[in-house]
Design a protein around this motif. Structure first.
Motif, short mmCIF file in Angstrom:
data_model
loop_
_atom_site.label_atom_id
_atom_site.label_comp_id
_atom_site.label_asym_id
_atom_site.label_seq_id
_atom_site.Cartn_x
_atom_site.Cartn_y
_atom_site.Cartn_z
N PHE A 181 -47.11 63.84 72.88
CA PHE A 181 -47.78 63.77 71.58
C PHE A 181 -49.09 63.00 71.72
N GLU A 182 -50.06 63.35 70.90
CA GLU A 182 -51.32 62.61 70.88
C GLU A 182 -51.17 61.27 70.18
N THR A 183 -50.35 61.27 69.15
CA THR A 183 -50.09 60.05 68.37
C THR A 183 -48.60 59.87 68.22
N SER A 184 -48.13 58.66 68.48
CA SER A 184 -46.73 58.33 68.28
C SER A 184 -46.67 56.87 67.87
N GLY A 185 -46.03 56.61 66.74
CA GLY A 185 -46.05 55.23 66.27
C GLY A 185 -45.00 54.96 65.22
N ALA A 186 -45.34 54.09 64.27
CA ALA A 186 -44.35 53.63 63.30
C ALA A 186 -45.00 53.30 61.98
N MET A 187 -44.21 53.40 60.92
CA MET A 187 -44.60 52.94 59.60
C MET A 187 -43.68 51.79 59.21
N ILE A 188 -44.28 50.64 58.94
CA ILE A 188 -43.53 49.44 58.59
C ILE A 188 -43.60 49.25 57.08
N MET B 157 -50.81 67.06 55.92
CA MET B 157 -49.46 66.98 55.40
C MET B 157 -48.57 66.18 56.34
N VAL B 158 -47.74 65.32 55.77
CA VAL B 158 -46.76 64.58 56.56
C VAL B 158 -45.37 65.06 56.15
N TYR B 159 -44.70 65.72 57.06
CA TYR B 159 -43.33 66.18 56.82
C TYR B 159 -42.37 65.05 57.17
N TRP B 160 -41.75 64.46 56.16
CA TRP B 160 -40.78 63.40 56.42
C TRP B 160 -39.38 63.94 56.27
N ASP B 161 -38.53 63.58 57.21
CA ASP B 161 -37.14 64.05 57.19
C ASP B 161 -36.31 63.13 58.07
N TYR B 162 -35.33 62.48 57.45
CA TYR B 162 -34.46 61.53 58.16
C TYR B 162 -33.01 62.00 58.17
N TYR B 163 -32.75 63.19 57.63
CA TYR B 163 -31.41 63.54 57.20
C TYR B 163 -30.70 64.60 58.02
N GLY C 108 -40.11 60.66 61.15
CA GLY C 108 -38.66 60.50 61.22
C GLY C 108 -38.25 59.15 60.67
N GLY C 109 -36.96 58.83 60.77
CA GLY C 109 -36.48 57.58 60.20
C GLY C 109 -35.59 56.82 61.15
N LEU C 110 -35.74 55.48 61.16
CA LEU C 110 -34.92 54.64 62.03
C LEU C 110 -33.70 54.09 61.31
N TRP C 111 -33.48 54.45 60.07
CA TRP C 111 -32.30 54.05 59.30
C TRP C 111 -32.08 52.54 59.31
N THR C 112 -33.16 51.81 59.06
CA THR C 112 -33.08 50.37 58.86
C THR C 112 -32.79 50.04 57.40
N TRP C 113 -32.60 51.03 56.58
CA TRP C 113 -32.46 50.83 55.13
C TRP C 113 -31.05 51.15 54.65
N ASN C 114 -30.10 51.25 55.55
CA ASN C 114 -28.75 51.64 55.16
C ASN C 114 -28.05 50.55 54.35
N VAL D 73 -46.50 62.11 65.60
CA VAL D 73 -45.19 61.75 65.05
C VAL D 73 -45.14 60.25 64.82
N PHE D 74 -44.31 59.85 63.87
CA PHE D 74 -44.09 58.41 63.71
C PHE D 74 -42.72 58.15 63.09
N ALA D 75 -42.25 56.92 63.28
CA ALA D 75 -40.93 56.51 62.81
C ALA D 75 -41.10 55.62 61.59
N THR D 76 -40.37 55.93 60.52
CA THR D 76 -40.42 55.07 59.34
C THR D 76 -39.33 54.01 59.43
N MET D 77 -39.67 52.82 58.93
CA MET D 77 -38.74 51.69 58.92
C MET D 77 -38.70 51.14 57.50
N TRP D 78 -38.04 51.91 56.60
CA TRP D 78 -37.97 51.51 55.21
C TRP D 78 -37.08 50.27 55.04
N GLY D 79 -37.22 49.62 53.91
CA GLY D 79 -36.44 48.42 53.62
C GLY D 79 -35.83 48.48 52.23
N ASP D 80 -35.26 49.62 51.89
CA ASP D 80 -34.78 49.86 50.52
C ASP D 80 -33.87 48.74 50.00
#
Length: 622
Positions: free
Chosen positions: A83-90, A299-305, A330-336, A364-371
């Motif tokens: 991938f050209e870009t690979s990272g995270a969303m905090i 467009m950002v296609y988000w899907d963790y499921y 994608g999602g790292l499921w830090t919000w479970n 691509v990037f990984a989301t780290m939500w904190g619900d």
């Protein structure tokens, strides 16, 4: 280790200096000589050279060099980035706002992994001087703080992208009086109102100004009640598709004014192309109409499921019909809940990133939500970030390879972190916990007298399960000294849950039998448990303050305080009954029912999702 770097060093020297302490290296003339070469092509690492293309490739290469120098005198490695870009969303909008040092810690780990992009998700946690209540008492970042971590990231070859909201998910920002004229519902902006766009212009300018990049994520997701509040009162009923387009066109005009390149979460356009308003059941025949109306945004296609690779392939292909270069999140499921769901995160990530490679997705990037209060510490995201990194440089990723890379990039044992998965994947929950049951959360917070989840866990050896975790996590704590605070917190959580998980069941059983001797034993256990919960609160507090600002911790203090005061009341009520002051305990007279949440699941796969804190602790209005 002493290293003497030669060659093309100008763009990486500052980054090497930043990483010296983490990597335990010293730049010295009398050190081992390593030639640095910058050229197009794959990443090549030998015992004598690091040959890299982009700056961030070098820092992964340095980590690989150190890893293999400890094993072999001679080696030759080649990695081709997928991938050209690979990272995270905090996520710093769910109460836990990372300090600048906390963000820097993650940036250093990500740099050695070879990741090159970070979004800091700020709904209202950035300072807008003209709007003093925006982010008030929420730990918002100043412009100087953002500039500081953006500069730090730049030295490591990492692009930081502002990630904000310009339509929905603004409940905390809009709860103050200043926003009365610009809100449609309690969390959605009022489309078509001139003052809305005056506000958005201030937000976009302020949010983007401290960053080097010209890219910006403007949100736009999950505006499910769009046009259903004040908008409808002013304008009558209008099609949400038209309202969304009208708003996005106006916001894009603002981004163009500042020379920015916006991206949005894609779900609202897919929902608008669905007859039921869902993300994944859109009508293909409506997509062309959608495509014609979308302005110049990514467009950002988000899907963790999903765990099905073919499903991701289909969704990605559809996204490419709307946007030739969509991003995948994608999602790292830090919000479970209070612990991460690694099993689901790993399984879904593997499927998603394999699909991204097949379809030719570049970013691509990984989301780290904190619900719901960010109860799970951000440090638990490191294994998922490593998985993203290894998929970024390899077609396939073996578990043994992942374990090795995680240890050499972070200094920690992967299997010790994966123990945390067992807090929620307990007896009664399906393998890999694909329906995201979160018993560690609902068993911690639920009331001992009301026991809303007691019927769900009845008959399962829950206390024994958590008792078995205590020693395993204690050993992990001793083996990962620089993560001692994290593992101490989870060790204490296991100690608390092995006592608290079934105490409500024990109380109800003893009361139904009018067994006063057992009630007295439960009272003794409540006294022990109160001490344990206060220790847990302090251990959790230590982890929080090691990386987060103080704002938001007050919520968890209140939650822990709620357990303790309710346990004191439980003792008071039980003693009243034991002493004959009252004839019955109405809380224990009630027949226990299974927790009936709004989401329904197949049998024998989950003990139930705990919902949000307020639904766990009471059936009344909180």
């Amino acid at each position: 280790m002493k290293i003497h770097f030669t060659g093309e060093l100008s763009e990486v020297l500052e980054g090497i200096s930043i990483l010296r302490e983490d990597l335990n290296i010293e730049i010295a003339e009398n050190g081992y000589t390593v030639e640095v070469i910058n050229r197009q092509g794959p990443l090549v690492v030998t015992n004598k050279q690091i040959i890299y293309d982009k700056k961030f490739h070098f820092f992964r290469g340095l980590g690989l060099w150190l890893q293999h120098m400890g094993i072999n005198k001679e080696f030759h490695l080649t990695e081709v980035p997928q991938f050209e870009t690979s990272g995270a969303m905090i996520d710093v909008s769910r109460n836990a706002v990372l300090t600048v040092d906390g963000i820097k810690m993650l940036l250093r780990k990500m740099a050695v992994m070879g990741l090159n992009m970070v979004m800091v998700y700020t709904e209202d946690t950035y300072e807008v001087p003209e709007v003093p209540y925006f982010g008030y008492m929420r730990g918002r970042y100043t412009e100087e703080e953002i500039r500081e971590f953006d500069e730090y990231a730049h030295q490591l070859g990492i692009e930081m992208i502002p990630c904000i909201q310009t339509l929905a998910h603004l409940k905390e920002a809009l709860k103050w009086g200043y926003a009365n004229e610009v809100k449609d519902t309690d969390d959605i902006l009022l489309v078509g109102e001139p003052k809305t766009y005056e506000l958005l212009k201030k937000l976009i300018e302020t949010a983007s100004r401290p960053y080097r990049t010209k890219r910006i994520h403007i949100g736009m997701d999950e505006a499910l009640q769009l046009g259903r509040g004040k908008y409808m009162e002013k304008n009558g009923y209008n099609n949400r598709f038209d309202i969304m387009n009208q708003h996005l066109q106006e916001v894009v005009k603002i981004t163009e004014e500042f020379g920015l390149h916006p991206m949005i979460w894609s779900d609202m356009y897919f929902r608008l192309a669905s007859r039921e308003g869902n993300y994944y059941d859109f009508d293909e025949s409506l997509l062309e109409q959608v495509k014609q109306s979308i302005p110049n945004v990514q467009m950002v296609y988000w899907d963790y499921y999903h765990a099905d690779e073919a499903f991701y392939e289909g969704m990605l292909e559809t996204h490419k019909k709307l946007d030739p270069d969509p991003l995948f999140a994608g999602g790292l499921w830090t919000w479970n809940g209070i612990s991460p769901n690694y099993a689901r995160a790993f399984r879904n990530t593997e499927a998603a990133l394999n699909a991204c490679k097949k379809i030719g997705i570049k970013e691509v990037f990984a989301t780290m939500w904190g619900d719901n209060g960010a109860e799970t510490p951000i440090q638990t995201a490191l294994p998922g970030l490593q998985l993203f990194a290894e998929h970024t440089y390899h077609q396939e990723v073996r578990r043994e390879h992942l374990e090795e890379r995680f240890y050499h990039c972070t200094g920690y044992q992967l299997n010790d972190f994966l123990l945390l998965n067992q807090f929620d994947e307990i007896p009664g929950v399906m393998e890999d916990n694909l329906y995201s049951s979160n018993p560690s959360k609902f068993l911690l917070w639920q009331d001992v007298l009301l026991g809303l989840f007691d019927e769900n866990i009845k008959g399962f050896p829950i206390a024994d399960h958590y008792r078995g975790l205590v020693d395993q996590i204690r050993v992990a704590k001793e083996r990962n000294q620089s993560m001692e605070k994290l593992f101490r917190f989870y060790e204490q959580l296991a100690r608390v849950l092995c006592m608290k998980a079934e105490i409500g069941i024990d109380l109800k059983s003893a009361y139904d039998k009018r067994d006063k001797a057992k009630i007295k034993v439960c009272l003794e256990n409540l006294e022990i448990l109160k001490v344990g919960i206060d220790r847990l609160r302090k251990a959790h507090r230590d982890v929080w303050f090691s990386v987060n600002k103080p704002f938001g911790w007050e919520v968890l203090d209140i939650r822990y305080g709620g357990i303790l005061t309710r346990m004191e009341t439980a003792e008071y009520r039980l003693e009243q009954w034991l002493n004959g002051e009252i004839s019955k305990l109405e809380e224990l007279e009630e027949v226990r029912l299974r927790y009936d949440g709004p989401e329904q699941f197949p049998e024998n796969v989950t003990l139930g999702r705990g919902e949000t804190y307020n639904r766990i602790v009471t059936a009344s209005s909180l």
